[in-house]
Design a protein around this motif. Sequence first.
Motif, PDB file in Angstrom:
ATOM      1  N   GLN A  46      18.586  39.719  17.108  1.00 18.36           N
ATOM      2  CA  GLN A  46      18.105  38.720  18.061  1.00 18.36           C
ATOM      3  C   GLN A  46      18.800  38.852  19.404  1.00 18.36           C
ATOM      4  O   GLN A  46      19.887  39.430  19.503  1.00 18.36           O
ATOM      5  N   ALA A  47      18.152  38.283  20.420  1.00 16.12           N
ATOM      6  CA  ALA A  47      18.785  38.192  21.739  1.00 16.12           C
ATOM      7  C   ALA A  47      20.045  37.345  21.623  1.00 16.12           C
ATOM      8  O   ALA A  47      20.233  36.609  20.654  1.00 16.12           O
ATOM      9  N   LYS A  48      20.898  37.486  22.652  1.00  9.85           N
ATOM     10  CA  LYS A  48      22.172  36.761  22.629  1.00  9.85           C
ATOM     11  C   LYS A  48      21.954  35.246  22.599  1.00  9.85           C
ATOM     12  O   LYS A  48      22.624  34.528  21.875  1.00  9.85           O
ATOM     13  N   HIS A  49      21.021  34.772  23.408  1.00  9.68           N
ATOM     14  CA  HIS A  49      20.764  33.326  23.455  1.00  9.68           C
ATOM     15  C   HIS A  49      19.302  33.026  23.149  1.00  9.68           C
ATOM     16  O   HIS A  49      18.418  33.749  23.581  1.00  9.68           O
ATOM     17  N   HIS A  50      19.113  31.942  22.432  1.00  8.13           N
ATOM     18  CA  HIS A  50      17.760  31.488  22.136  1.00  8.13           C
ATOM     19  C   HIS A  50      17.456  30.248  22.963  1.00  8.13           C
ATOM     20  O   HIS A  50      18.176  29.269  22.876  1.00  8.13           O
ATOM     21  N   THR A  56      14.402  38.912  27.401  1.00 10.39           N
ATOM     22  CA  THR A  56      14.697  39.686  28.599  1.00 10.39           C
ATOM     23  C   THR A  56      15.079  41.105  28.175  1.00 10.39           C
ATOM     24  O   THR A  56      15.641  41.284  27.092  1.00 10.39           O
ATOM     25  N   PRO A  57      14.783  42.110  29.035  1.00 16.83           N
ATOM     26  CA  PRO A  57      15.041  43.505  28.655  1.00 16.83           C
ATOM     27  C   PRO A  57      16.512  43.755  28.288  1.00 16.83           C
ATOM     28  O   PRO A  57      16.805  44.594  27.432  1.00 16.83           O
ATOM     29  N   ASP A  58      17.425  43.003  28.907  1.00 16.88           N
ATOM     30  CA  ASP A  58      18.847  43.222  28.591  1.00 16.88           C
ATOM     31  C   ASP A  58      19.273  42.494  27.314  1.00 16.88           C
ATOM     32  O   ASP A  58      20.442  42.516  26.946  1.00 16.88           O
ATOM     33  N   GLY A  59      18.333  41.851  26.647  1.00 19.91           N
ATOM     34  CA  GLY A  59      18.669  41.182  25.395  1.00 19.91           C
ATOM     35  C   GLY A  59      19.510  39.926  25.573  1.00 19.91           C
ATOM     36  O   GLY A  59      20.111  39.430  24.628  1.00 19.91           O
ATOM     37  N   ARG A  60      19.532  39.411  26.818  1.00 20.22           N
ATOM     38  CA  ARG A  60      20.382  38.232  27.054  1.00 20.22           C
ATOM     39  C   ARG A  60      19.717  36.959  26.537  1.00 20.22           C
ATOM     40  O   ARG A  60      20.339  36.137  25.888  1.00 20.22           O
ATOM     41  N   ILE A  61      18.428  36.803  26.825  1.00 19.75           N
ATOM     42  CA  ILE A  61      17.763  35.536  26.497  1.00 19.75           C
ATOM     43  C   ILE A  61      16.415  35.761  25.809  1.00 19.75           C
ATOM     44  O   ILE A  61      15.595  36.560  26.270  1.00 19.75           O
ATOM     45  N   PHE A  62      16.217  35.069  24.720  1.00 26.60           N
ATOM     46  CA  PHE A  62      14.892  34.939  24.122  1.00 26.60           C
ATOM     47  C   PHE A  62      14.329  33.605  24.591  1.00 26.60           C
ATOM     48  O   PHE A  62      15.008  32.575  24.503  1.00 26.60           O
ATOM     49  N   LEU A  63      13.103  33.624  25.106  1.00 27.54           N
ATOM     50  CA  LEU A  63      12.466  32.380  25.549  1.00 27.54           C
ATOM     51  C   LEU A  63      11.226  32.119  24.697  1.00 27.54           C
ATOM     52  O   LEU A  63      10.373  32.996  24.554  1.00 27.54           O
ATOM     53  N   GLY A  64      11.172  30.939  24.131  1.00 29.09           N
ATOM     54  CA  GLY A  64      10.014  30.602  23.309  1.00 29.09           C
ATOM     55  C   GLY A  64       9.673  29.131  23.449  1.00 29.09           C
ATOM     56  O   GLY A  64      10.321  28.391  24.185  1.00 29.09           O
ATOM     57  N   GLN A 106      19.195  26.665  36.331  1.00 27.56           N
ATOM     58  CA  GLN A 106      20.655  26.768  36.416  1.00 27.56           C
ATOM     59  C   GLN A 106      21.277  26.975  35.052  1.00 27.56           C
ATOM     60  O   GLN A 106      22.205  27.766  34.886  1.00 27.56           O
ATOM     61  N   ILE A 107      20.755  26.244  34.069  1.00 27.94           N
ATOM     62  CA  ILE A 107      21.309  26.384  32.715  1.00 27.94           C
ATOM     63  C   ILE A 107      21.093  27.803  32.210  1.00 27.94           C
ATOM     64  O   ILE A 107      22.011  28.424  31.669  1.00 27.94           O
ATOM     65  N   LEU A 108      19.907  28.344  32.436  1.00 25.89           N
ATOM     66  CA  LEU A 108      19.635  29.724  31.992  1.00 25.89           C
ATOM     67  C   LEU A 108      20.539  30.711  32.715  1.00 25.89           C
ATOM     68  O   LEU A 108      21.084  31.641  32.107  1.00 25.89           O
ATOM     69  N   ASP A 109      20.723  30.497  34.035  1.00 26.29           N
ATOM     70  CA  ASP A 109      21.546  31.432  34.809  1.00 26.29           C
ATOM     71  C   ASP A 109      22.995  31.426  34.346  1.00 26.29           C
ATOM     72  O   ASP A 109      23.706  32.418  34.497  1.00 26.29           O
ATOM     73  N   SER A 110      23.428  30.298  33.798  1.00 28.34           N
ATOM     74  CA  SER A 110      24.834  30.206  33.399  1.00 28.34           C
ATOM     75  C   SER A 110      25.101  30.817  32.020  1.00 28.34           C
ATOM     76  O   SER A 110      26.243  30.902  31.586  1.00 28.34           O
ATOM     77  N   LEU A 111      24.043  31.249  31.360  1.00 28.58           N
ATOM     78  CA  LEU A 111      24.250  31.816  30.016  1.00 28.58           C
ATOM     79  C   LEU A 111      24.801  33.232  30.128  1.00 28.58           C
ATOM     80  O   LEU A 111      24.257  34.065  30.838  1.00 28.58           O
ATOM     81  N   GLY A 112      25.880  33.500  29.414  1.00 28.95           N
ATOM     82  CA  GLY A 112      26.531  34.811  29.495  1.00 28.95           C
ATOM     83  C   GLY A 112      25.806  35.867  28.695  1.00 28.95           C
ATOM     84  O   GLY A 112      24.829  35.593  28.003  1.00 28.95           O
ATOM     85  N   LYS A 113      26.267  37.100  28.886  1.00 29.28           N
ATOM     86  CA  LYS A 113      25.670  38.236  28.170  1.00 29.28           C
ATOM     87  C   LYS A 113      26.149  38.296  26.735  1.00 29.28           C
ATOM     88  O   LYS A 113      27.301  38.092  26.462  1.00 29.28           O
TER      89      LYS A 113
END
Lengths: 431, 156
Positions: B73-77, B110-118, B149-156
Motif C-alpha cells: 500500500q501507499a504510505k498514507h491512506h 500518487t506515483p511516488d507511493g506517498r498517498i492513496f486517495l479514495g 494543507q493536511i495532505l501536503d504535510s504528510l511525509g514520505k
Amino acid sequence: MLESPYVTQYLTEHFAEADYPTLEGYERFGGYAAARKALTEMTPDDVIEVVKTAGLQGRGGAGFPAGMKWSFMPKEDDRPKYLICNADESEPGSFKDRIMLERGAHQMLEGILIAAWATGATATFIYIRGEYAFPATQVERAVAEAYAKGYLGDNIMGTGFHHDVRVTRGAGAYICGEETGLLESLEGKKGQPRKKPPFPAQYGAFGMPTTVNNVETFSHVPHIIAKGANWFRGFGTEKSPGTTIFGVSGHVVRPGLYELPLGTPLSEIVFEHAGGVPGGRKVKGVIPGGMSMPILPAGQLDVPMANEFLREQKTMLGTGGVMVMDETTCMVRAASVISYFFRDESCGQCTQCREGTGWMNKIVDRIERGAGEEEDIDVLGDVAGKMEAKTICAFADAAAWPIQGLLRHFRDDFVEHVRQRKCPFPGSFEL
Amino acid sequence: MVISDETRSQIDEAISKYPKKRGALLPAIHLVQADHGHVSKECAVELAEIFEIRPIEVMEVVTFYNMFFDSPQAKHHVYVCTNLPCSLRGSRGLLSQLESHLGVTAPGETPDGRIFLGHEECLGACGYAPMMRVDDEYHEDLDVEKAKQILDSLGK
Ligand SMILES: Cc1cc2nc3c(=O)[nH]c(=O)nc-3n(C[C@H](O)[C@H](O)[C@H](O)COP(=O)(O)O)c2cc1C
Ligand code: SF4
Ligand code: FES
C-alpha cells in the motif's frame, strides 16, 4: 475528541467535563454507584424487572425492548454466557455512539456490568468499527481502569461476581453491525449474517448464549437503576420512554448531536435545535433515522420522533440520524448515493439482496443520467418491493425502504428526469 | 519468519483473550498489518499456521474487510467520505479538488507511493462534514484549503 452535544440530558450531561472519560472523573459524578446497587442490593431478576418496567428500547435501530431481550438468556444452562456491545456504528447518518465511546466509556461499561449481572454473563465483547481508532483507545483505557479498580475481573466490588470485558476492533464492513454478522466477525470469519433461528440467546458468540445490545442502550441502564423506572418514564412518550441522541446532518445551520426525549417533534429538532436550512431556503425532505429509514417530505415534519408515530408515516426512528435535504436537492441523486451504498455493502449471500441492490443502483443511475424511461420507475418500485422480508438478514429491507420512501414522496423528481432527459436540479450536490 | 517475535507474542496474548483461538484472527491481522502495511502471502501462511486454518481462509477474511490489504500500500491512506450527509455538504467537490491537487484519480495513488486517495462510506462524522480519514485520524469540518494543507504535510 467530539464536542459535547448542543443539548444534553442525563446521558450526556457531563460530557463537557474534561475528566469525565476517566474513572476518577466518572466517579466524581456518582459513577458506578448504580452497579454497586445492582450487584449488592438487587437480584438479577430485580434488575431485569426494573429495566422492563422502564420500557427501555434498543437504540441500535430495531427498538427491541432491552429487559425482554435479557430475559431470553437461558437460566438453567451452565455454559458460559456472553454479552456483545455493538459499537459498529456504520448506519449512514449516525454518529451518536462515537461520542458515547469517546466521552462516556465508563457509563457504557457500568451499563454492561449491570446487564452482565442481570443475565449471568461471564464476558462481554465490545465490537468497535475499525475506523473508530480514537474511540477504541478511550474504551480500552476505561476497561483497563475498571479492571485496576476491581470493577471488572474477579470478585467485583467484593461480591464474588466475575466478569471480563474484551475490546475487538472491526475492519470496515457495514454488515458487521447486523448482530449475527457481528458474531461471525468476532469469531474471526467473514461477517456474513447467520440464518435465524437459532437466535443468539441460544447459540450466539462462539456457540454460547449471547445478548447483543447497542452502545447507547447499555448507557441508559445505570440511570434507570440509580433513579428508577418511573423517573425514566418521565422522559419521552408512554410507549417510547427515555431520551436519545439525535445526530443531525445535511442542510442545517447547526449540524451535530442533540440529546432530547423520544417523541420530540422532528420539526423542533430541525428548525429550533439545528437552526433550520441556511440561506432561507426551504426543506424538501428529511430522513429521520439513518439512511435505511424512509424519507419524510416537508409537510410531515410535525411527527413526534418515536416509533409509534413514525410508523404511521411509514418510517422509523432507526438510529436517530436526522438527514436534512433542502429544496435544491435532487432526490434521484440521493437515491443514487443510497443505492450505491447498499449495492457495495451487500454481503452477497442472498440472491434477492445481491441482485436487487445491483438492479436498483443501475436503474436509478440510468434515470439520473437522463437515459431512463417512465417504466423504469415502476420497475424500480417492483425490485424494491421484492426485496423485503425474504432474506437472511434485514439488510435487504434496509436497502429497499429508502428507495420506496423516495418513490412514495418524490416520484415527480424521477418523472421529471425521464421527461427532460436530464437532471432538472443542476444546483444539487455533485455526483 | 516474517512475523516478528514481538508481534507473535502480541498475537498469543490476543489468543488468550478469546474462548476460541480463531476469535483473535482479526486482532492478529490488525497487528500484522501495522508492521507490514499489508498481509503478504508469507504472512498469511504464518497466520494460518498459528490459527490452525488454511492460508486461503486467512485471505478470505483479509479480502472481505475494507481495512485489510493483500498487496503493498501507499504510505498514507486518505479517504473522503462521500455518503449522503457528507455529499450534501460538498464532499464530492472536495474529493475532486484533492484529485487535481495530487494529480490522481480516486481511487488511486500518487506515483511516488506517498498517498492513496479514495472515497469511503459513512465514517460516523456526518455532523462535521465534509470530512476525511487520514490513516487512523479523522479530519472534520474541512474546506479545500485545510484539506490540501493536511495532505501536503504528510511525509514520505
Ligand atoms: C444491516 C444492519 C446493520 C446494523 N448495524 C448496526 C450497528 O452498526 N450498530 C448497532 O448497534 N446495531 C446495528 N444493527 C442492529 C443489530 O442487528 C441489533 O439489532 C442491535 O445491535 C441490538 O441492540 P439494541 O437492541 O440495543 O438496539 C444493524 C442491523 C442491520 C440489519
Ligand atoms: S440480506 Fe443481504 S446482507 Fe443480509 S445476509 Fe442476505 S445478502 Fe447478506
Ligand atoms: S456521511 Fe460522511 S461521515 Fe457520515
